[in-house]
Design an enzyme around this catalytic site. Sequence first.
Site, mmCIF file in Angstrom:
data_model
loop_
_atom_site.group_PDB
_atom_site.id
_atom_site.type_symbol
_atom_site.label_atom_id
_atom_site.label_comp_id
_atom_site.label_asym_id
_atom_site.label_seq_id
_atom_site.Cartn_x
_atom_site.Cartn_y
_atom_site.Cartn_z
ATOM 1 N N ARG A 91 -6.519 -8.062 13.821
ATOM 2 C CA ARG A 91 -7.059 -7.323 12.881
ATOM 3 C C ARG A 91 -8.288 -7.756 12.219
ATOM 4 O O ARG A 91 -9.336 -7.279 11.648
ATOM 5 C CB ARG A 91 -6.097 -6.785 11.766
ATOM 6 C CG ARG A 91 -6.265 -5.635 11.010
ATOM 7 C CD ARG A 91 -5.214 -5.261 10.033
ATOM 8 N NE ARG A 91 -3.960 -5.841 10.348
ATOM 9 C CZ ARG A 91 -2.797 -4.907 10.818
ATOM 10 N NH1 ARG A 91 -3.464 -3.584 11.089
ATOM 11 N NH2 ARG A 91 -1.740 -5.313 11.068
ATOM 12 N N TYR A 92 -8.266 -9.223 11.680
ATOM 13 C CA TYR A 92 -9.106 -10.312 11.254
ATOM 14 C C TYR A 92 -9.658 -11.138 11.839
ATOM 15 O O TYR A 92 -8.938 -11.674 13.078
ATOM 16 C CB TYR A 92 -8.522 -10.803 9.972
ATOM 17 C CG TYR A 92 -7.870 -9.819 9.072
ATOM 18 C CD1 TYR A 92 -8.553 -9.198 7.851
ATOM 19 C CD2 TYR A 92 -6.408 -9.516 8.817
ATOM 20 C CE1 TYR A 92 -8.046 -8.500 7.070
ATOM 21 C CE2 TYR A 92 -5.932 -9.041 7.973
ATOM 22 C CZ TYR A 92 -6.594 -8.219 6.852
ATOM 23 O OH TYR A 92 -6.007 -7.374 6.103
ATOM 24 N N ARG A 95 -7.459 -14.736 12.245
ATOM 25 C CA ARG A 95 -5.979 -14.935 12.460
ATOM 26 C C ARG A 95 -5.413 -13.723 13.214
ATOM 27 O O ARG A 95 -5.937 -12.620 13.305
ATOM 28 C CB ARG A 95 -5.311 -14.825 11.037
ATOM 29 C CG ARG A 95 -5.612 -13.606 10.193
ATOM 30 C CD ARG A 95 -5.347 -14.275 8.542
ATOM 31 N NE ARG A 95 -5.754 -13.085 7.801
ATOM 32 C CZ ARG A 95 -6.888 -12.677 7.109
ATOM 33 N NH1 ARG A 95 -8.036 -13.362 7.653
ATOM 34 N NH2 ARG A 95 -7.114 -11.920 6.241
ATOM 35 N N CYS A 104 15.591 -7.894 13.884
ATOM 36 C CA CYS A 104 15.895 -8.504 12.852
ATOM 37 C C CYS A 104 17.329 -8.754 12.236
ATOM 38 O O CYS A 104 18.123 -7.900 12.964
ATOM 39 C CB CYS A 104 15.161 -7.583 11.719
ATOM 40 S SG CYS A 104 13.581 -7.187 11.929
ATOM 41 N N CYS A 108 15.882 -3.192 7.109
ATOM 42 C CA CYS A 108 15.563 -2.487 5.592
ATOM 43 C C CYS A 108 15.209 -1.312 5.790
ATOM 44 O O CYS A 108 14.323 -0.852 6.773
ATOM 45 C CB CYS A 108 14.230 -3.397 4.994
ATOM 46 S SG CYS A 108 14.579 -5.270 5.178
ATOM 47 N N CYS A 111 11.281 -0.332 5.757
ATOM 48 C CA CYS A 111 10.684 -1.169 6.559
ATOM 49 C C CYS A 111 9.345 -0.287 7.538
ATOM 50 O O CYS A 111 9.527 0.742 7.786
ATOM 51 C CB CYS A 111 11.299 -1.646 7.924
ATOM 52 S SG CYS A 111 10.326 -2.560 9.208
ATOM 53 N N ARG A 113 7.519 -1.285 9.775
ATOM 54 C CA ARG A 113 7.812 -1.393 11.275
ATOM 55 C C ARG A 113 8.828 -0.655 11.963
ATOM 56 O O ARG A 113 9.494 -1.050 13.144
ATOM 57 C CB ARG A 113 7.620 -2.538 11.849
ATOM 58 C CG ARG A 113 6.092 -3.116 11.630
ATOM 59 C CD ARG A 113 5.597 -4.389 12.354
ATOM 60 N NE ARG A 113 4.357 -4.756 12.204
ATOM 61 C CZ ARG A 113 4.236 -5.867 11.583
ATOM 62 N NH1 ARG A 113 5.023 -6.893 11.204
ATOM 63 N NH2 ARG A 113 2.963 -6.456 11.283
ATOM 64 N N ASP A 274 4.519 1.136 2.051
ATOM 65 C CA ASP A 274 3.657 1.654 3.163
ATOM 66 C C ASP A 274 4.313 3.037 3.523
ATOM 67 O O ASP A 274 5.441 3.567 2.909
ATOM 68 C CB ASP A 274 3.839 0.968 4.448
ATOM 69 C CG ASP A 274 3.068 -0.292 4.152
ATOM 70 O OD1 ASP A 274 1.894 -0.257 3.914
ATOM 71 O OD2 ASP A 274 3.712 -1.371 4.479
ATOM 72 N N ASP A 311 -1.474 -1.826 2.463
ATOM 73 C CA ASP A 311 -2.141 -1.994 3.724
ATOM 74 C C ASP A 311 -2.693 -0.447 3.850
ATOM 75 O O ASP A 311 -2.106 0.566 3.741
ATOM 76 C CB ASP A 311 -1.027 -2.320 4.888
ATOM 77 C CG ASP A 311 -1.097 -3.651 4.944
ATOM 78 O OD1 ASP A 311 -1.840 -4.309 5.499
ATOM 79 O OD2 ASP A 311 0.075 -4.243 4.556
ATOM 80 N N LYS A 318 -5.780 -4.981 4.397
ATOM 81 C CA LYS A 318 -5.145 -5.127 2.939
ATOM 82 C C LYS A 318 -6.268 -4.876 1.914
ATOM 83 O O LYS A 318 -7.451 -5.170 2.241
ATOM 84 C CB LYS A 318 -4.471 -6.247 2.765
ATOM 85 C CG LYS A 318 -3.251 -6.649 3.345
ATOM 86 C CD LYS A 318 -2.498 -7.626 2.663
ATOM 87 C CE LYS A 318 -1.194 -7.775 3.553
ATOM 88 N NZ LYS A 318 -1.045 -7.609 4.984
HETATM 89 S S1 SF4 Z 1 10.956 -5.438 6.739
HETATM 90 FE FE1 SF4 Z 1 11.462 -4.656 8.727
HETATM 91 S S2 SF4 Z 1 10.477 -6.215 10.139
HETATM 92 FE FE2 SF4 Z 1 11.002 -7.084 7.942
HETATM 93 S S3 SF4 Z 1 13.200 -7.869 8.117
HETATM 94 FE FE3 SF4 Z 1 13.192 -5.862 7.285
HETATM 95 S S4 SF4 Z 1 13.628 -4.522 9.020
HETATM 96 FE FE4 SF4 Z 1 12.840 -6.418 9.810
#
Ligand code: SF4
Length: 348
Positions: A91-92, A95, A104, A108, A111, A113, A274, A311, A318
């Site tokens: 994206r940048y 990096r 994972c 979460c 999340c 993603r 997000d 984001d 960002k």
């Molecule tokens: S925020 Fe998403 S990518 Fe990060 S640990 Fe939690 S579930 Fe996994």
Amino acid sequence: MVTMRSLKTPEELLAAELIDHDMLDALRTVADHYAIALTPTVVSLIDRSDENDPIARQFVPDAAELVTTTAEREDPIGDAAHSPVKGIVHRYPDRVLLKAVHVCPVYCRFCFRREMVGPQGDGTLSPHELETALDYIRRNNQIWEVILTGGDPLVLSPRRLAAIMRGLAAIDHVKILRFHTRVPVVEPDRIDAALIDALKQSGKVVYVALHANHAREMTSQARAACTRMVDAGFPMVSQTVLLRGVNDDPAVLSDLMKAFVETRIKPYYLHHPDLAPGTSHFRLGIDEGQKLVSALRGNISGLCQPTYVLDIPGGHGKAVIGETAARREDGCYSVSDFRGETHRYPPK
Ligand code: SF4
């Protein structure tokens, strides 16, 4: 109840008395869309007597996840728009993200993603895909930093991590490697001598960004795991997602930022949540976030101050959204990306 292994299904959550029987059907539907995992460490942190427990709220699925708003997007930060080869997001200029793994230790509920991670997600890069990703980094000599994220890269075995580290070691223009992880908090025993030795295999400067959202996550075991990494020579920074019902309170945020600094972790990013699908119950307004950040200023040490960012949808990167950085116009916010271009962002 003490669990010895991660809980991954609504039935296991019911057996562990983390959900009620009448939630089962709805949560089976949630589980069809989004992965579930709570490690034994996370389960032990949950206060079952508190129906608003901030740890449970982050990890135990909720029927509210079945509600998707029109503003929400499957790829809220626009990774796909900047992915030249599988596993790389560029994206940048200086990096890249290297997403070697898409699983994972915990999932979460907020999340960003969530459509990509989990057993049903994009999987782990095959040896050939990893080599193609490393080759992209090799061919682009403006890449100074590689950010290993995913998924959580520290779920990889020390052997696989060491192999990736050795691949990056051979790329002279890459100077910095940064790991984004939740492992020290949710599975602290994984941070052992073998994993630390694997992270040293590149010979590069290695930073570790810890994702934690509430001071109760910073247990003595989590702090000890972070201390092992800092003592090994890996500077640590933090990232926290601002979440309704978890940390939308100045005292809670202060305690968390202080816990980071006490563990030699420099507070780095406080992310506005997000626009991920099924997460509207976690979101708060930018104006509320700005007030919380203002409340931190003056009340806790400058060392404890994070940078409040969001984001920009579409992959524009960002934007800093402290009170002086995000302007409200016509019912929307106007935010600037790193190129100076402005974008509209909904207030909530
Ligand atoms: S925020 Fe998403 S990518 Fe990060 S640990 Fe939690 S579930 Fe996994």
